[in-house]
Write an enzyme that holds these catalytic residues in place. Structure first.
Site, PDB file in Angstrom:
ATOM      1  N   SER A 164       0.840  -1.192   0.000  1.00  0.00           N
ATOM      2  CA  SER A 164       0.000   0.000   0.000  1.00  0.00           C
ATOM      3  C   SER A 164       0.878   1.246   0.000  1.00  0.00           C
ATOM      4  O   SER A 164       1.680   1.458   0.905  1.00  0.00           O
ATOM      5  CB  SER A 164      -0.915   0.009   1.234  1.00  0.00           C
ATOM      6  OG  SER A 164      -1.836  -1.073   1.189  1.00  0.00           O
ATOM      7  N   CYS A 213     -17.409 -12.136   0.785  1.00  0.00           N
ATOM      8  CA  CYS A 213     -16.488 -11.171   0.191  1.00  0.00           C
ATOM      9  C   CYS A 213     -15.893 -10.321   1.308  1.00  0.00           C
ATOM     10  O   CYS A 213     -16.540 -10.130   2.354  1.00  0.00           O
ATOM     11  CB  CYS A 213     -17.246 -10.283  -0.810  1.00  0.00           C
ATOM     12  SG  CYS A 213     -16.322  -8.871  -1.459  1.00  0.00           S
ATOM     13  N   ASP A 214     -14.685  -9.801   1.100  1.00  0.00           N
ATOM     14  CA  ASP A 214     -14.051  -9.013   2.152  1.00  0.00           C
ATOM     15  C   ASP A 214     -14.696  -7.649   2.333  1.00  0.00           C
ATOM     16  O   ASP A 214     -14.427  -6.965   3.325  1.00  0.00           O
ATOM     17  CB  ASP A 214     -12.550  -8.856   1.906  1.00  0.00           C
ATOM     18  CG  ASP A 214     -12.205  -8.331   0.534  1.00  0.00           C
ATOM     19  OD1 ASP A 214     -12.985  -8.557  -0.399  1.00  0.00           O
ATOM     20  OD2 ASP A 214     -11.154  -7.701   0.385  1.00  0.00           O
ATOM     21  N   CYS A 219     -29.339   0.386 -15.842  1.00  0.00           N
ATOM     22  CA  CYS A 219     -28.206  -0.339 -16.417  1.00  0.00           C
ATOM     23  C   CYS A 219     -28.626  -1.113 -17.667  1.00  0.00           C
ATOM     24  O   CYS A 219     -27.826  -1.280 -18.599  1.00  0.00           O
ATOM     25  CB  CYS A 219     -27.617  -1.308 -15.396  1.00  0.00           C
ATOM     26  SG  CYS A 219     -26.956  -0.524 -13.900  1.00  0.00           S
ATOM     27  N   CYS A 230     -28.282   1.067 -20.617  1.00  0.00           N
ATOM     28  CA  CYS A 230     -27.003   1.767 -20.728  1.00  0.00           C
ATOM     29  C   CYS A 230     -26.149   1.114 -21.813  1.00  0.00           C
ATOM     30  O   CYS A 230     -26.059  -0.121 -21.897  1.00  0.00           O
ATOM     31  CB  CYS A 230     -26.255   1.732 -19.401  1.00  0.00           C
ATOM     32  SG  CYS A 230     -24.623   2.507 -19.446  1.00  0.00           S
TER      33      CYS A 230
END
Length: 352
Positions: free
Chosen positions: A84, A236-237, A277, A280
């Site tokens: 990071s 999921c994290d 969407c 789109c």
């Protein structure tokens, strides 16, 4: 994480005998577990792996603790390290301070030099915030001068739990859109074969072969599961919450956890996009964006992404330019750093 839990996780996953078994070690800060913990990881992977089975390990870290011993270990076992780093010193140190409140930039740069000393493979993750998102040229110049080859930009968007309002350090859709457009132009001028930027690689990959390399634009969210330090498993994290808990590995083996109804329903939620969407022009390439960004406005997984306008502006700007760029690679091999994660592989050797 207890030794018993670590052994259970690795034993369960290795028994599934995937062609390549991927372990991603995150935190918090995963290096706080100490090098002995990860040496145990390697031993357990070799103990429970079958002859010829392949394993990849990655470590996402703030890099403060990466020294010679760490880098030698990571290189020896071919781990991929995500570091990071949010830009040059004045941008990185604005938010990234240690527990004593001291800046960390110099320590991260030292870690990068040490990684290079031992040929430890690494990429850089940049968290875009209100400070650095408006400086795409400065970031690009900094990372290319630092000779970084693999970059990932992650836009920060968080709500204040007390007020429900978006925090001041988050990025706005317009800021993110402008950042992507400027970075795209710099990337093209610099040469896509010379620098991997994850979101841009993914767009190029989709244009050339209809395959994304960024899960934010995937059809389904089912690439992995997250296991917490106590064995609780989640989809999921970004969704470590009770409603997305699929069980605990100490109570249920991982093979059953990944087949749970909660996991399957979560994977399918990605395809349930907003009506906007459906009409789109970019729906096939965007697919509604990351589920976590759909929750921002109205806490609805089927809502439009907080970054919807970001992607519209960026795709309108970038997609017309892709045919010319793609033509460069039409008659020769595509550079391997464009479309993979530079994943390193540890092959399990036969037990003696």
């Amino acid at each position: 994480m207890s030794p018993e839990l670590l052994e259970k996780i690795i034993a369960d996953i290795m028994k599934l005998n995937f062609p390549v078994t991927n372990f991603a070690w995150q935190g918090g800060e995963p290096t706080l577990m100490g090098l002995d913990f990860y040496e145990k990881v390697i031993k357990l992977q070799q103990q429970f792996g079958q002859s010829g089975q392949s394993v990849s390990n990655s470590l996402q870290t703030n890099a403060i603790l990466l020294d010679d011993n760490w880098c030698k270990f990571l290189q020896k076992y071919k781990w991929l390290v995500g570091i990071s780093l949010d830009g040059p010193k004045h941008l990185h140190d604005h938010y990234r301070k240690d527990k004593a409140g001291k800046p960390t930039f110099d320590k991260v740069i030292t870690a990068i030099k040490t990684a290079r000393k031992y040929n430890t493979q690494f990429n850089v993750l940049v968290l875009l915030n209100d400070q650095n998102v408006t400086k795409p040229d400065e970031l690009f110049d900094f990372f290319t001068e630092l000779k970084i080859k693999y970059l990932q930009f992650v836009p920060c968007i968080e709500k204040n739990p007390a007020t429900g309002r978006i925090t001041d350090f988050s990025v706005t859709p317009k800021q993110f859109a402008d950042f992507l457009c400027t970075t795209f132009d710099r990337w093209i001028d610099f040469g896509p074969e010379n620098l991997s930027i994850r979101i841009l690689d993914s767009i190029m990959s989709f244009y050339l072969n209809q395959r994304h390399t960024n899960c934010s634009f995937a059809n389904k969210c089912d690439d992995y599961i997250v296991i917490e330090h106590n064995g609780d498993a989640f989809c999921c994290d970004f969704f470590v919450e009770q409603q997305y808990k699929i069980g605990n590995v100490l109570e249920t083996n991982i093979e059953k956890l990944i087949q749970s109804d909660i996991k399957r329903n979560f994977a399918k939620a990605k395809s349930k996009i907003h009506n906007n969407c459906l009409i789109c022009t970019h729906s096939q390439i965007c697919r509604g964006g990351c589920l976590k960004d759909r929750l921002v406005l109205n806490n609805n997984l089927s809502d439009t992404s907080y970054f919807c306008q970001s992607y519209k502006q960026f795709f309108d700007y970038a997609l017309p330019k892709l045919p010319q760029i793609a033509a460069k690679f039409a008659n020769r091999d595509i550079p391997t750093n464009l479309y993979d994660n530079n994943q390193q592989i540890l092959n399990i050797k036969a037990k003696k």
